[in-house]
Design a protein around this motif. Structure first.
Motif, mmCIF file in Angstrom:
data_model
loop_
_atom_site.group_PDB
_atom_site.id
_atom_site.type_symbol
_atom_site.label_atom_id
_atom_site.label_comp_id
_atom_site.label_asym_id
_atom_site.label_seq_id
_atom_site.Cartn_x
_atom_site.Cartn_y
_atom_site.Cartn_z
ATOM 1 N N THR A 109 0.862 -1.190 0.000
ATOM 2 C CA THR A 109 0.000 0.000 0.000
ATOM 3 C C THR A 109 0.889 1.227 0.000
ATOM 4 O OG1 THR A 109 -1.840 -0.990 1.224
ATOM 5 C CG2 THR A 109 -1.619 1.392 1.355
ATOM 6 N N ILE A 114 -1.022 8.170 -9.992
ATOM 7 C CA ILE A 114 -1.774 6.929 -9.685
ATOM 8 C C ILE A 114 -1.455 5.868 -10.745
ATOM 9 C CG2 ILE A 114 -4.090 5.901 -9.519
ATOM 10 C CD1 ILE A 114 -5.041 8.752 -8.556
ATOM 11 N N LYS A 115 -1.526 6.277 -12.017
ATOM 12 C CA LYS A 115 -1.295 5.298 -13.110
ATOM 13 C C LYS A 115 0.126 4.763 -13.052
ATOM 14 C CE LYS A 115 -4.435 7.659 -16.179
ATOM 15 N NZ LYS A 115 -4.349 8.722 -17.195
ATOM 16 N N LYS A 130 0.415 2.321 -10.187
ATOM 17 C CA LYS A 130 -0.340 1.092 -10.467
ATOM 18 C C LYS A 130 0.403 0.199 -11.469
ATOM 19 C CE LYS A 130 -4.132 1.130 -7.984
ATOM 20 N NZ LYS A 130 -4.657 0.013 -7.193
ATOM 21 N N SER A 131 1.205 0.824 -12.334
ATOM 22 C CA SER A 131 1.907 0.011 -13.340
ATOM 23 C C SER A 131 3.129 -0.704 -12.740
ATOM 24 C CB SER A 131 2.323 0.882 -14.535
ATOM 25 O OG SER A 131 3.402 1.715 -14.134
ATOM 26 N N ASP A 158 1.001 -4.928 -8.082
ATOM 27 C CA ASP A 158 -0.308 -5.002 -7.447
ATOM 28 C C ASP A 158 -0.271 -4.182 -6.148
ATOM 29 O OD1 ASP A 158 -2.870 -5.746 -6.890
ATOM 30 O OD2 ASP A 158 -2.312 -7.686 -6.023
ATOM 31 N N ALA A 217 -2.030 -1.122 -3.659
ATOM 32 C CA ALA A 217 -3.198 -0.309 -3.304
ATOM 33 C C ALA A 217 -2.736 1.133 -3.107
ATOM 34 C CB ALA A 217 -3.843 -0.827 -2.027
ATOM 35 N N ILE A 218 -3.516 2.055 -3.626
ATOM 36 C CA ILE A 218 -3.164 3.471 -3.463
ATOM 37 C C ILE A 218 -4.157 4.175 -2.543
ATOM 38 C CG2 ILE A 218 -2.929 5.700 -4.637
ATOM 39 C CD1 ILE A 218 -1.685 4.299 -6.926
ATOM 40 N N GLY A 250 -7.881 4.443 -10.606
ATOM 41 C CA GLY A 250 -7.446 3.287 -9.813
ATOM 42 C C GLY A 250 -7.132 3.560 -8.354
ATOM 43 N N ASP A 255 -7.603 3.563 -4.613
ATOM 44 C CA ASP A 255 -8.454 2.636 -3.866
ATOM 45 C C ASP A 255 -9.040 3.250 -2.604
ATOM 46 O OD1 ASP A 255 -7.593 -0.150 -5.174
ATOM 47 O OD2 ASP A 255 -5.800 1.100 -4.948
ATOM 48 N N LYS A 297 -2.811 -6.877 0.597
ATOM 49 C CA LYS A 297 -2.824 -5.411 0.482
ATOM 50 C C LYS A 297 -3.576 -4.779 1.653
ATOM 51 C CE LYS A 297 -4.410 -5.421 -3.709
ATOM 52 N NZ LYS A 297 -5.109 -4.918 -4.913
#
Ligand code: SAH
Length: 345
Positions: free
Chosen positions: A100, A120-121, A124-125, A128, A130-131, A150, A152, A333
């Motif tokens: 996270t 964020i993107k 996320k890339s 896995d 959690a943001i 994305g 969370d 997560k």
């Protein structure tokens, strides 16, 4: 009713009055912490979730009277991390085992809707992950866009449930606006976190009871409770640090009443008392991961003797500590815990 009976009633009914909470805040800790720990065990097991926090900018448009980042504090050197720096930092934290990333900053409009979306993107890339965003009050469309990108979770502490105290301490905004933002975040499907400080001027045990009930009303998925720590370059610089024991009691009561939220043992608690809330119902801990040159400047409250360690080293130390108190490191997560209705009577 004695306190034991109040505690049993709150556990059973998941409801409490202001008066009952005040009695618990005044009372002994032994049975309160014991029951809170039991509920924590039941709902969260022995897993502790470790979160990495990246404090990426200390610029702030706000004038929160307690906060060292307030815009009126001209003594603070300001910094911003670039989008690439933030992503690299997140990658290092991910490699050290964090799943996270909490992205926190002052309210800094330099990071407009598109920039935050890009961050964020990018994160996320990496994997896995959690943001959790914690960038303050924004418009509904921003929150919506980031959710679609994305994000969370979102942390937005209500700080105090007393409207008058709130408005006095936040001349740039209002209690209504804060609550509106919280409602939007819930509506948009964020796992939503709120929380408050212990020891703000004008706060009474009644206020704290209302703080706890507010978290209950909005059914938050996360709640951070920390003592207020005075910062000398703010108007509240001469006040006393909030009580760590009251902080622990508040955490325990939240566990009894709300059952499922993720409750961190907050940094403010560690800093002010070297106490932790793991035995009072907490199941989460955060670690700062941004480079030290920035950490030193993210001065919400005074930062004491920082010893430089690598992200991995620091992670290892926290893991050791968690194991030493008989708890486990979560490998998930650590999303919000969902309770089926039948589980709460
Ligand atoms: N700009 C973001 C992040 C704020 S800083 C936002 O508005 O949500 C994160 C938290 O630090 C605040 O919500 C507040 O509860 C806490 N904080 C700020 N100053 C503090 C102080 N002097 N003592 C203890 N906690 C403080």
């Amino acid at each position: 009713m004695d306190n034991k009976a109040i505690i049993k009633k709150i556990v059973k009914t998941s409801s409490a009055s202001v008066k009952e909470i005040v009695e618990l805040l005044k009372g002994d800790t032994d049975y309160l912490f014991y029951e809170a720990d039991k509920i924590r065990q039941e709902y969260c097991k022995d897993e502790v979730h470790l979160r990495a926090i990246i404090e990426f900018s200390n610029y702030c448009r706000c004038d929160c009277q307690y906060c060292g980042l307030q815009r009126s504090n001209k003594n603070l050197k300001r910094y911003r991390m670039s989008i690439d720096e933030i992503a690299e930092n997140a990658k290092m934290a991910y490699d050290a085992g964090y799943k996270t990333m909490v992205l926190q900053s002052g309210e800094d409009s330099y990071y407009d809707s598109d920039k935050i979306s890009q961050i964020i993107k990018d994160i996320k890339s990496i994997g896995d992950i959690a943001i959790t965003l914690s960038v303050g009050e924004r418009d509904y469309i921003d929150y919506k866009k980031w959710r679609l990108c994305g994000a969370d979770r979102y942390l937005l502490k209500h700080e105090t449930a007393d409207k008058d105290i709130y408005n006095k301490l936040h001349p740039h905004s209002s209690f209504e606006r804060r609550i509106q933002c919280l409602k939007w975040l819930k509506e948009l499907g964020y796992q939503t976190g709120s929380g408050f400080m212990i020891g703000l001027p004008g706060q009474t045990l009644n206020t704290i009871a209302n703080d706890i009930l507010l978290l209950h009303e909005y059914d938050v998925e996360m709640a951070g409770i920390g003592p207020f720590i005075p910062h000398p370059d703010t108007p509240l610089g001469n006040l006393k640090t909030g009580s760590s024991i009251l902080t622990l009691k508040a955490v325990a009561i939240i566990r009894l009443l709300l059952k499922r939220p993720h409750l961190p043992t907050t940094t403010a608690l560690e800093v002010s008392s070297s106490d932790n809330a793991f035995f009072a119902g907490a199941n989460v801990i955060m670690r700062k991961v941004e480079p030290y040159k920035y950490r030193r400047l993210y001065e919400i409250y005074p930062i004491l003797n920082l010893r430089e360690k690598s992200i991995k080293e620091e992670r290892r130390e926290v893991e050791e500590y968690i194991k030493s108190i008989g708890r486990e490191i979560s490998s998930s997560k650590g999303d919000a815990i969902i309770i089926k209705n039948s589980e709460v009577s």
